[in-house]
Design an enzyme around this catalytic site. Structure first.
Site, PDB file in Angstrom:
ATOM      1  N   ASP A  67       1.971  -5.951   3.150  1.00 14.54           N
ATOM      2  CA  ASP A  67       0.968  -5.770   1.987  1.00 14.54           C
ATOM      3  C   ASP A  67       1.250  -7.153   1.071  1.00 14.54           C
ATOM      4  OD1 ASP A  67       3.369  -4.929   0.984  1.00 14.54           O
ATOM      5  OD2 ASP A  67       2.673  -3.331   0.483  1.00 14.54           O
ATOM      6  N   ASN A 136       4.884   7.983  -4.886  1.00 11.50           N
ATOM      7  CA  ASN A 136       3.891   8.828  -4.791  1.00 11.50           C
ATOM      8  C   ASN A 136       3.545   9.064  -3.208  1.00 11.50           C
ATOM      9  OD1 ASN A 136       2.731   6.337  -4.215  1.00 11.50           O
ATOM     10  ND2 ASN A 136       1.184   6.232  -5.654  1.00 11.50           N
ATOM     11  N   HIS A 138       3.300   6.557  -1.078  1.00 10.15           N
ATOM     12  CA  HIS A 138       2.434   5.256  -0.552  1.00 10.15           C
ATOM     13  C   HIS A 138       3.397   4.767   0.384  1.00 10.15           C
ATOM     14  CE1 HIS A 138       3.518   2.460  -3.990  1.00 10.15           C
ATOM     15  NE2 HIS A 138       4.273   2.076  -3.021  1.00 10.15           N
ATOM     16  N   GLU A 143      -2.454   4.076  -0.966  1.00  7.93           N
ATOM     17  CA  GLU A 143      -2.310   4.922  -2.147  1.00  7.93           C
ATOM     18  C   GLU A 143      -2.730   6.409  -1.733  1.00  7.93           C
ATOM     19  OE1 GLU A 143      -0.098   4.023  -4.356  1.00  7.93           O
ATOM     20  OE2 GLU A 143      -0.856   2.549  -5.871  1.00  7.93           O
TER      21      GLU A 143
END
Ligand code: GLP
Length: 243
Positions: A67, A136, A138, A143
């Protein structure tokens, strides 16, 4: 899933580096999928040590990163281009023609995502994908969502990710709100996956992602369906599991 529990961060980093090194030794022209974040830094340092000792040769390796933030120039000290160059590429002789990252400065994000997926396909796919794990759940910047996204795409970062990553920027307002990330399908297409997790703050999400139900609300939970995943974590990260 194969779980490897180590005493602490340094042992985790060495173990992860050994797994990556085996891949490079067994297939010198392999494609390594690489990750940013603080967790893999120790593994990159260990790979550097092996390279400097003459035990590892990256001259035929290609890499593809997960990313990149949207809008940060490649020389911005929080861009993932800068991070990778600092922690690995410049240390082990990986040159610009060997490495690939999504271009967060591209004018047309959609075209850039298509280009990136084509690049990975043209390389023959990823042999070993390294992943960190967000608080979280990810992976890359996939996400929590209602669906698992397929290919490389543009994402709006969640408030919790912006908050978590703000520690690395001068102020929270400086954290980019968007990123380009490999999709879940891109990640799941890797032949092997290696996840690194460290610290007690990751313990709840380690339990949820790898021992809980598979749901796009916890993107990493999809890894339970991959046939060849190794999770290397320290005791603190595994502290809420029976391992
Ligand atoms: C970032 C990256 C992820 C990384 C995650 C965890 O948002 N995009 O690829 O895995 O955060 O980072 P850390 O290892 O610093 O906890």
């Amino acid at each position: 899933m194969n779980f490897v529990k180590t005493t602490d961060y340094d042992a985790m980093s060495r173990k992860a580096a050994h797994i990556i090194a085996s891949q490079v030794i067994l297939k010198p022209d392999c494609v390594l999928g690489l990750a940013t974040g603080s967790t893999p830094i120790g593994a990159y340092a260990e790979l550097t040590r092996m390279y400097e000792a003459g035990d590892l040769d990256f001259s035929r390796v290609h890499t593809a990163n997960l990313d990149e933030y949207v809008g940060l120039s490649h020389d911005h000290d929080q861009s993932y281009h800068y991070f990778m160059n600092l922690h690995l590429f410049s240390k082990v002789g990986l040159t610009a023609d060997q490495v690939n990252l999504p271009d967060g400065t591209a004018k047309d994000a959609k075209a850039e995502c298509i280009r990136y997926d084509q690049t990975i396909r043209a390389l023959g796919g990823v042999d070993l994908q390294l992943l960190g794990l967000g608080h979280n759940g990810h992976i890359g910047f996939n996400e929590p969502a209602d669906d698992f996204p397929a290919g490389t795409h543009l994402v709006d970062l969640t408030e919790s990710t912006i908050q978590a990553n703000s520690r690395l920027f001068e102020k929270k307002e400086d954290v980019p709100r968007q990123a380009l990330t490999m999709g879940i399908q891109t990640i799941m297409s890797a032949k092997k996956i290696l996840v690194v997790v460290s610290g007690a703050d990751k313990a709840p999400i380690v339990k949820e992602a790898f021992f809980g139900p598979i749901t796009p609300r916890v993107p990493a939970s999809i890894l339970q369906l991959h046939p060849d995943v190794t999770i290397v974590g320290d005791a603190a990260a595994f502290s809420q599991t029976d391992l």
